[in-house]
Design an enzyme around this catalytic site. Structure first.
Site, PDB file in Angstrom:
ATOM      1  N   GLY A 186       0.767  -1.148   0.021  1.00 44.86           N
ATOM      2  CA  GLY A 186       0.033  -0.074  -0.023  1.00 44.86           C
ATOM      3  C   GLY A 186       0.719   1.088   0.003  1.00 44.86           C
ATOM      4  O   GLY A 186       0.444   2.029   0.447  1.00 44.86           O
ATOM      5  N   GLY A 196      -0.126   5.263  -1.153  1.00 41.24           N
ATOM      6  CA  GLY A 196      -1.143   6.099  -0.443  1.00 41.24           C
ATOM      7  C   GLY A 196      -0.503   7.012   0.422  1.00 41.24           C
ATOM      8  O   GLY A 196       0.546   7.448   0.195  1.00 41.24           O
ATOM      9  N   ARG A 249       1.592  -4.072  -7.176  1.00 44.28           N
ATOM     10  CA  ARG A 249       0.258  -4.910  -7.676  1.00 44.28           C
ATOM     11  C   ARG A 249      -0.302  -4.536  -9.038  1.00 44.28           C
ATOM     12  O   ARG A 249      -0.204  -3.245  -9.520  1.00 44.28           O
ATOM     13  CB  ARG A 249      -0.811  -4.595  -6.541  1.00 44.28           C
ATOM     14  CG  ARG A 249      -0.703  -5.017  -5.487  1.00 44.28           C
ATOM     15  CD  ARG A 249      -1.741  -4.912  -4.482  1.00 44.28           C
ATOM     16  NE  ARG A 249      -1.897  -3.612  -3.780  1.00 44.28           N
ATOM     17  CZ  ARG A 249      -2.731  -3.149  -3.187  1.00 44.28           C
ATOM     18  NH1 ARG A 249      -4.100  -3.694  -2.849  1.00 44.28           N
ATOM     19  NH2 ARG A 249      -2.710  -1.789  -2.619  1.00 44.28           N
ATOM     20  N   LYS A 303       0.171   6.710  -9.656  1.00 49.48           N
ATOM     21  CA  LYS A 303       0.617   5.566  -8.745  1.00 49.48           C
ATOM     22  C   LYS A 303       1.977   4.926  -9.496  1.00 49.48           C
ATOM     23  O   LYS A 303       2.887   4.695  -8.721  1.00 49.48           O
ATOM     24  CB  LYS A 303      -0.554   4.740  -8.489  1.00 49.48           C
ATOM     25  CG  LYS A 303      -1.473   4.924  -7.528  1.00 49.48           C
ATOM     26  CD  LYS A 303      -2.485   3.748  -6.833  1.00 49.48           C
ATOM     27  CE  LYS A 303      -3.463   4.386  -6.176  1.00 49.48           C
ATOM     28  NZ  LYS A 303      -4.336   3.150  -5.662  1.00 49.48           N
ATOM     29  N   LYS A 308     -10.820  -4.410  11.438  1.00 49.95           N
ATOM     30  CA  LYS A 308      -9.163  -4.429  11.912  1.00 49.95           C
ATOM     31  C   LYS A 308      -9.324  -5.419  12.967  1.00 49.95           C
ATOM     32  O   LYS A 308      -8.312  -5.959  13.265  1.00 49.95           O
ATOM     33  CB  LYS A 308      -8.914  -2.959  12.601  1.00 49.95           C
ATOM     34  CG  LYS A 308      -8.560  -1.888  11.327  1.00 49.95           C
ATOM     35  CD  LYS A 308      -8.355  -0.524  11.970  1.00 49.95           C
ATOM     36  CE  LYS A 308      -8.063   0.421  11.104  1.00 49.95           C
ATOM     37  NZ  LYS A 308      -7.753   1.807  11.390  1.00 49.95           N
ATOM     38  N   ARG A 364      -6.786  -8.518  13.268  1.00 50.13           N
ATOM     39  CA  ARG A 364      -5.883  -8.903  14.496  1.00 50.13           C
ATOM     40  C   ARG A 364      -6.073 -10.221  15.076  1.00 50.13           C
ATOM     41  O   ARG A 364      -5.167 -10.993  15.327  1.00 50.13           O
ATOM     42  CB  ARG A 364      -6.280  -7.861  15.755  1.00 50.13           C
ATOM     43  CG  ARG A 364      -5.802  -6.522  15.554  1.00 50.13           C
ATOM     44  CD  ARG A 364      -5.978  -5.736  16.788  1.00 50.13           C
ATOM     45  NE  ARG A 364      -5.448  -4.327  16.831  1.00 50.13           N
ATOM     46  CZ  ARG A 364      -5.371  -3.637  18.026  1.00 50.13           C
ATOM     47  NH1 ARG A 364      -5.697  -4.167  19.233  1.00 50.13           N
ATOM     48  NH2 ARG A 364      -4.779  -2.358  17.666  1.00 50.13           N
ATOM     49  N   HIS A 367     -16.820   9.030  13.564  1.00 43.77           N
ATOM     50  CA  HIS A 367     -15.545   9.207  13.850  1.00 43.77           C
ATOM     51  C   HIS A 367     -15.415  10.300  14.612  1.00 43.77           C
ATOM     52  O   HIS A 367     -14.998  10.337  15.955  1.00 43.77           O
ATOM     53  CB  HIS A 367     -14.517   8.758  12.734  1.00 43.77           C
ATOM     54  CG  HIS A 367     -14.496   7.452  12.163  1.00 43.77           C
ATOM     55  ND1 HIS A 367     -13.822   6.934  11.276  1.00 43.77           N
ATOM     56  CD2 HIS A 367     -15.395   6.243  12.423  1.00 43.77           C
ATOM     57  CE1 HIS A 367     -13.996   5.931  10.907  1.00 43.77           C
ATOM     58  NE2 HIS A 367     -14.659   5.233  11.700  1.00 43.77           N
TER      59      HIS A 367
END
Length: 314
Positions: free
Chosen positions: A11, A14, A36, A45, A140, A144, A272
């Site tokens: 990633g 980003g 990728r 990118k 997430k 985990r 959020h």
């Protein structure tokens, strides 16, 4: 001479990913970037990937749709850092793509540390988060669990509020540039949050990868000078521009009522903001024995204060 880990960043093109690449190279790590095929004809990118190559990073081809390619990429390194975007969408769970990365790491068997894509609010403290924003925290936690079930050594990074998003916009929803005229306070504007320059997030993150003190722990990035309320952030900006902003206030109930007619993404973002600026979820707890504080571990990192961050907008 200290041996530096080899690092794979997934990633990397980003917002935070590009900073992690630079920080890894700056701190002397042999750095690999997953390229990728799905990038297609995204010229921005592609050019960013080529810029990493010029800086000394290695590009290695791999895809979430090709397990073998992921395993081969992982076998080249000691540490894997994922910064896959947690796209907010009712049917998209991009963070769960990391389950394929977990499987590749498990099969490769050589990775001594995995840092999954977290870097915001600690999801383990957000079990009661509001819908629809809670999908990010839930995904997430799924990742985990997969990491820990597989016995993969890890470090989780909780970086709180990115300065570019929250400081730049004076904590206003939908703005990343500071107003010189008016602002809206959430409630009385006095709940504390924590703001961190994205370059500092990257610097602290890379510091952890060879540090035994952060193994199988959460790293909280909490710069003391940047633990501020919304009102205090605005006050710093007012001091810099020599002008008092016109302030209005949105009560908790008014904020909750305003959620009802919002489309999915905006509603998720606003939930959020609710947890940060009405509940104070980022600062209202003490970290436990299973965590470390970045500024205590790495005092050599001279972090950017909110006031200094705001000066670039003058």
């Amino acid at each position: 001479m200290e041996t530096k880990s080899k690092v794979l960043i997934v990633g990397a093109t980003g917002h935070l990913g590009k900073r992690l690449v630079r920080a890894s190279l700056d701190q002397g790590h042999e750095t690999y970037v997953l390229q990728r095929p799905e990038i297609g004809v995204d010229i921005e990118k592609v050019q960013r990937l080529l810029s990493f190559k010029k800086l000394g990073a290695h590009l290695v081809t791999g895809s979430f749709n090709d397990h073998k390619s992921l395993v081969e990429a992982v076998k080249k390194v000691d540490v894997v850092i994922s910064i896959v975007s947690g796209e907010l969408h009712p049917t998209s769970h991009k963070l769960l793509l990391q389950l394929k990365l977990v499987e590749a790491i498990k099969e490769a068997g050589n990775v001594k540390r995995f840092l999954p894509s977290e870097f915001g609010t600690d999801p383990s403290r957000m079990a009661d988060a509001m819908e629809p924003g809670r999908v990010t925290f839930d995904d997430k936690m799924v990742v985990r669990k997969a990491i820990e079930d597989a016995g993969i050594p890890f470090t989780y990074v909780s970086a709180n509020c990115f300065a570019g998003i929250f400081v730049g916009g004076l904590c206003q929803i939908g703005s990343i540039l500071p107003s010189r005229d008016s602002v809206v306070l959430f409630g009385d504007g006095n709940q504390k949050s924590i703001f961190v320059d994205e370059d500092d997030v990257a610097a602290y993150t890379i510091k952890t990868i060879d540090d035994p003190r952060t193994l199988n722990k959460t790293l909280y990035i909490r710069p003391p000078a940047n633990i501020l309320s919304q009102r205090e952030v605005m006050g710093l900006w007012e001091k810099l521009i020599g002008k008092e902003l016109q302030k209005s206030s949105l009560s908790e109930q008014e904020f909750l009522d305003s959620l009802k007619d919002k489309e999915f993404v905006l509603k998720a973002v606003m939930t959020h903001f609710y947890h940060f600026f009405f509940e104070g979820c980022l600062e209202n707890f003490e970290i436990g024995d299973d965590a470390e504080e970045a500024c205590n571990l790495y005092p050599d990192v001279k972090y950017t204060t909110v006031e200094d961050y705001l000066k670039q907008y003058l």
